[in-house]
Design an enzyme around this catalytic site. Sequence first.
Site, mmCIF file in Angstrom:
data_model
loop_
_atom_site.group_PDB
_atom_site.id
_atom_site.type_symbol
_atom_site.label_atom_id
_atom_site.label_comp_id
_atom_site.label_asym_id
_atom_site.label_seq_id
_atom_site.Cartn_x
_atom_site.Cartn_y
_atom_site.Cartn_z
ATOM 1 N N GLU A 251 1.062 -1.302 0.114
ATOM 2 C CA GLU A 251 -0.112 -0.128 0.170
ATOM 3 C C GLU A 251 0.754 1.327 0.062
ATOM 4 O OE1 GLU A 251 -1.548 3.266 1.293
ATOM 5 O OE2 GLU A 251 -2.313 2.170 3.118
ATOM 6 N N CYS A 285 -2.068 8.998 3.034
ATOM 7 C CA CYS A 285 -2.278 8.416 1.586
ATOM 8 C C CYS A 285 -3.351 8.583 0.988
ATOM 9 C CB CYS A 285 -1.573 7.022 1.819
ATOM 10 S SG CYS A 285 -2.515 6.047 2.747
#
Length: 504
Positions: A251, A285
């Site tokens: 990720e 993010c």
Amino acid sequence: MTPPAQTQEIRGESVSTAVAATFDSLDPATGDVVGTHPVFTTEQVNETVARAQEAARWWAELGFGERAERLKKWRGVIARRLAQLAEISHAETGKPISDAQLEIVMMLDHLAWAARNAPKVLGRRKVPTGLMSADLAATVEYLPLGVIGVIGPWNFPVFTPMGSIAYALAAGNAVVFKPSEFTPGVGTWLVDAFAQVVPEHPVLQLVTGFGETGAALCRSGVDKIAFTGSTATAKKVMSACADTLTPVLIEAGGKDALLVDTDADLDAAAEAAVWGGLSNAGQACIGTERVYVHERVYDEFLTKVRDLVRGLRAGDDPEAQLGPMTMPTQPQVVAEHIADALRRGARTLIGGLDAVGDRLVQPTVLTDVHEDSLAMTEETFGPTLAINKVRDMDEAVERANDSRYGLGSAVFSRQRGEELARRLRSGMTGVNLVYLFAALPELPFGGVGQSGFGRIHGPDGLKEFTYAKSVAQRRFPAVLALTTFARTAKIDKLLATLTVLRHG
């Protein structure tokens, strides 16, 4: 010089270790030392993983029910001591206490969901067989891989790594957790809390240090690595894992876009853009970094955003809505992105280069930002928003998708929200909301492109830390004996006829 040996107590067992170097975690607002932690050597990482391999067998044999009971007790410890964990997170990241607490609360929902749903998602089930295989019975189940190495980030040091840790544990794996060097205290607290409810074996262990420690974990013999961090570091992790063919879940970074159509609730859209872009000082993010607004509502939207941002302030006091930059190098990155955008013709609605300090970065909103500028192509990871005008939503989708990243996104539209959401190339999209797809334990979380691959959360997140085990068994003698050298020409002819009838 060889460091002197010392004896460390681990789950009641005396383990000889070497006194390695140490490092400090610092308060990003003041530079004060929050805690001191060991730098694990390659040998120490390997020893930790070896202990985890033994613990993994015991943990897997407990079964879903007993594991769920232990994870429930862990949740209880965390919930009762929530304020303590939030304080440590605040001290190491600089984020407001309230934001640190929200992160923990969201994590607890995921931990509960993973433990409760693991049997249904992973347990053995019968699989129907077709007409040609009527003599066979089939089952499939998802078994734990063994030991999972989790390399966590600093920006959400509880919620994000627990998206891997909780699901890996619920699936029956042991975990070795390497937190970011900026937030080792948070990782230590979580592991210590787990040890209170699982004292028998080191099912969840900690290794602390820098990149070399993470690389050692990749090569240590773990059965999978789950990594969250920048795209550049993700490539290094994959390279290290390639040496041992260790599978990875990545990720990585994001450059999330938010689209605003003519029929959007502009108050809600502006609030979402400001929260999505500026909360946690923009260090997320899935933070909103690019906003594309239909030209018919562009000016009104800018006014609403400006009014909201004017009331926000970064600081290290309890009244500040934004904390300091956690990484000391990040303000320089933010400054470079703002300067590059301004050189290419962008305008500042609020903020600018003067908003960037040594530790604190005040909110900056840019408009008319060139699509090739750093502020539109690279992850800024600071409290900035880039807002551009578009002719229509087709242009908005095209610009949003013109990125090497594809993590999250958002659409604000009363009529076309779901349609536009499905056209965006990203792992998750919020319709008339931001962030909340991450809060839903039922939904998988992950990206495409250079935002990574694999999924945490939801059924996919549980399966990510398992392997599918298929079993086929004979129920009665086969009508057509095919897997034998005694197969006759008559049977071959019959098989060919049946194949044409079924598929021809």
